[in-house]
Motif scaffolding. Structure first.
Motif, PDB file in Angstrom:
ATOM      1  N   THR A 134      -2.313  -1.060  -3.967  1.00  0.00           N
ATOM      2  CA  THR A 134      -3.104   0.109  -3.579  1.00  0.00           C
ATOM      3  C   THR A 134      -2.176   1.301  -3.487  1.00  0.00           C
TER       4      THR A 134
ATOM      5  N   ALA B 106      -2.919   0.241   5.825  1.00  0.00           N
ATOM      6  CA  ALA B 106      -4.330  -0.115   5.663  1.00  0.00           C
ATOM      7  C   ALA B 106      -5.164   0.502   6.779  1.00  0.00           C
TER       8      ALA B 106
ATOM      9  N   LEU C 259      -7.870  -4.840   3.705  1.00  0.00           N
ATOM     10  CA  LEU C 259      -6.599  -4.915   2.994  1.00  0.00           C
ATOM     11  C   LEU C 259      -5.443  -4.858   3.977  1.00  0.00           C
ATOM     12  N   GLY C 260      -4.241  -5.190   3.480  1.00  0.00           N
ATOM     13  CA  GLY C 260      -3.037  -5.018   4.285  1.00  0.00           C
ATOM     14  C   GLY C 260      -2.628  -6.210   5.118  1.00  0.00           C
TER      15      GLY C 260
ATOM     16  N   THR D 287       2.021  -2.293   4.710  1.00  0.00           N
ATOM     17  CA  THR D 287       0.894  -3.220   4.540  1.00  0.00           C
ATOM     18  C   THR D 287      -0.192  -2.937   5.578  1.00  0.00           C
ATOM     19  N   SER D 288      -0.136  -3.606   6.711  1.00  0.00           N
ATOM     20  CA  SER D 288      -1.244  -3.518   7.666  1.00  0.00           C
ATOM     21  C   SER D 288      -1.388  -2.138   8.290  1.00  0.00           C
TER      22      SER D 288
ATOM     23  N   ILE E  59       0.866  -1.179   0.000  1.00  0.00           N
ATOM     24  CA  ILE E  59       0.000   0.000   0.000  1.00  0.00           C
ATOM     25  C   ILE E  59       0.902   1.228   0.000  1.00  0.00           C
TER      26      ILE E  59
ATOM     27  N   LEU F 270      -8.704   1.169   5.224  1.00  0.00           N
ATOM     28  CA  LEU F 270      -8.895   0.055   4.285  1.00  0.00           C
ATOM     29  C   LEU F 270      -9.054  -1.220   5.102  1.00  0.00           C
TER      30      LEU F 270
ATOM     31  N   TYR G 219     -10.169 -11.378   4.238  1.00  0.00           N
ATOM     32  CA  TYR G 219      -9.583 -10.178   3.636  1.00  0.00           C
ATOM     33  C   TYR G 219      -9.545 -10.333   2.113  1.00  0.00           C
TER      34      TYR G 219
END
Length: 417
Positions: free
Chosen positions: A122, A367, A375-376, A363-364, A76, A372, A382
């Protein structure tokens, strides 16, 4: 004829139920690294992520073997400009003044594909930079499957204080297109936020400080009450505001106004970073953009001492790490080449961040920061945005440039040979 129809229906039914099992050497799930894990995808949803021996394998399954790789959630990107290209190709002024929105949109389609192929599924795009709402329509064409690209969160034109943004350097009789939308006063600021949201902006980007004249140092732009009004307007509509801010006063006003992330933040003090942490505001340092610009201006990286600007950025980032503020992964891609998003990861590690923290940020954590919710992470339920890279990026973050597999929304865009 009936038999043919029946067979066709049964075949399509089986295809719809088909599941894909991803089998790498290791899995980074957005928080931790695991060995002997697999990930099962049905349609565009992750239905299992865990040890291989605990999975009850369905009969209709496709296996994708990813030997020698690490599986991670799709990256992301926290700061991109898909409608810009590197400033050593064409400087920012000339992109805004001489490249039409049509040309920039065409370039954007190439940039979007290169971004996706680099494992970025993303991206948060922080302003069309003089191309109006072209970013909104780039996002639309991706969502409609017309072109390949990442999921996009877009800011539209961005908002600046009247007189504070460029291109600059022209005499007062010349009117030039600006790289953002200029406002003055609370009524105009409120109206502009509402118009941008109505035209498709997912969030609002403001410039809390900038150079009032060419070559000058940055100074605060908006009054506190103007920032407060823009944030309140966006928040009441279920959206949010982010701020370009590099001066202590500009950063402080943005924080007090309630923005969700600070972009760049070069002049932030330890106290300001701590205040950001206290209020849950993320910090996007954009190290790769500063590094690239220094090289465009003649710095021979690796052969010459670091310029003062880079030294100051290192010191500032050290304060950010000390404060514990959430680091938003985002490189200001477009200043440098789209698809080279990994450069920000390499610099984050070089400047003192641990590889695990970098991957979590990309990533997380991003998100969560960008709302989001599916996602992540590689977890059951997910969305299936998943990539694989050669080797182990937790041992060598530069492995993030070796993306061999890309799945976005359950569709494979790049498959390892």
């Amino acid at each position: 004829m009936k038999n043919v129809i029946l067979v066709t229906v049964c075949f399509l039914s089986l295809m719809l139920k088909a599941q894909t099992l991803l089998v790498p050497d290791r899995v980074f799930d957005g928080e931790k690294l695991h060995s002997d894990w697999v990930v099962l995808v049905e349609g565009n949803i992750i239905t299992y992520a865990g040890t291989a021996n605990e999975l009850t394998r369905p009969a209709n399954i496709k296996k994708i073997w990813l030997a020698g790789t690490t599986l991670t959630p799709g990256i992301i990107e926290g700061y991109s400009h898909l409608l810009l290209h590197p400033y050593n190709e064409t400087d920012w002024n000339n992109q805004v003044l001489k490249e039409s929105p049509v040309e920039r949109a065409i370039r954007g389609t190439v940039h979007a594909k290169n971004t996706l192929m680099a494992g970025v599924t993303t991206t948060r795009d922080l302003g069309a930079e003089g191309a109006g709402y072209t970013d909104v329509y780039l996002k639309k064409t991706i969502e409609e499957g017309i072109i390949p690209g990442p999921r996009m969160l877009v800011a539209g034109p961005a908002i600046v204080a009247t007189g504070a943004y460029g291109p600059k350097g022209f005499h007062d009789g010349v009117t030039v297109p600006l790289g953002a939308e200029a406002v003055s006063g609370m009524p105009e600021a409120i109206t502009t936020v509402r118009r941008q949201m109505g035209n498709g902006a997912d969030f609002i980007k403001i410039y809390a400080d900038y150079r009032w004249t060419s070559g000058a140092i940055s100074q605060p732009t908006f009054l506190q009450e103007e920032i407060d009004a823009m944030v309140a307007t966006a928040t009441s509509a279920g959206k949010y505001v982010v701020a370009h801010a590099s001066t202590p006063e500009g950063i402080k006003r943005a924080i007090n106004g309630g923005v969700e992330t600070i972009e760049h933040g070069d002049g932030a003090t330890l106290e300001l970073f701590k205040l950001m942490k206290e209020k849950g505001i993320g910090f996007c340092p954009t190290l790769a953009a500063g590094d690239a610009i220094a090289q465009y201006r003649g710095w021979k990286k690796g052969k010459e001492p670091e310029p003062e600007r880079i030294k100051k950025k290192r010191s500032s980032f050290k304060l950010a790490l000390e404060s514990g503020v959430a680091i938003v992964f985002g490189g200001d891609v477009g200043v440098f080449t789209h698809g080279q998003n990994y450069r920000e990861m390499e610099l984050l590690v070089d400047y003192g961040m641990k590889p695990m923290a970098v991957l979590t940020s990309a990533t997380s954590q991003n998100a969560r920061m960008f709302h989001l919710n599916k996602l992540g992470s590689l977890k059951k339920g997910y969305w299936a945005d998943i990539i694989a890279v050669k080797g182990d990026p937790l041992q060598d973050i530069s492995r993030m440039k070796d993306v061999v597999f890309v799945m976005k929304d359950g569709v494979v865009y790049k498959e390892a040979n």
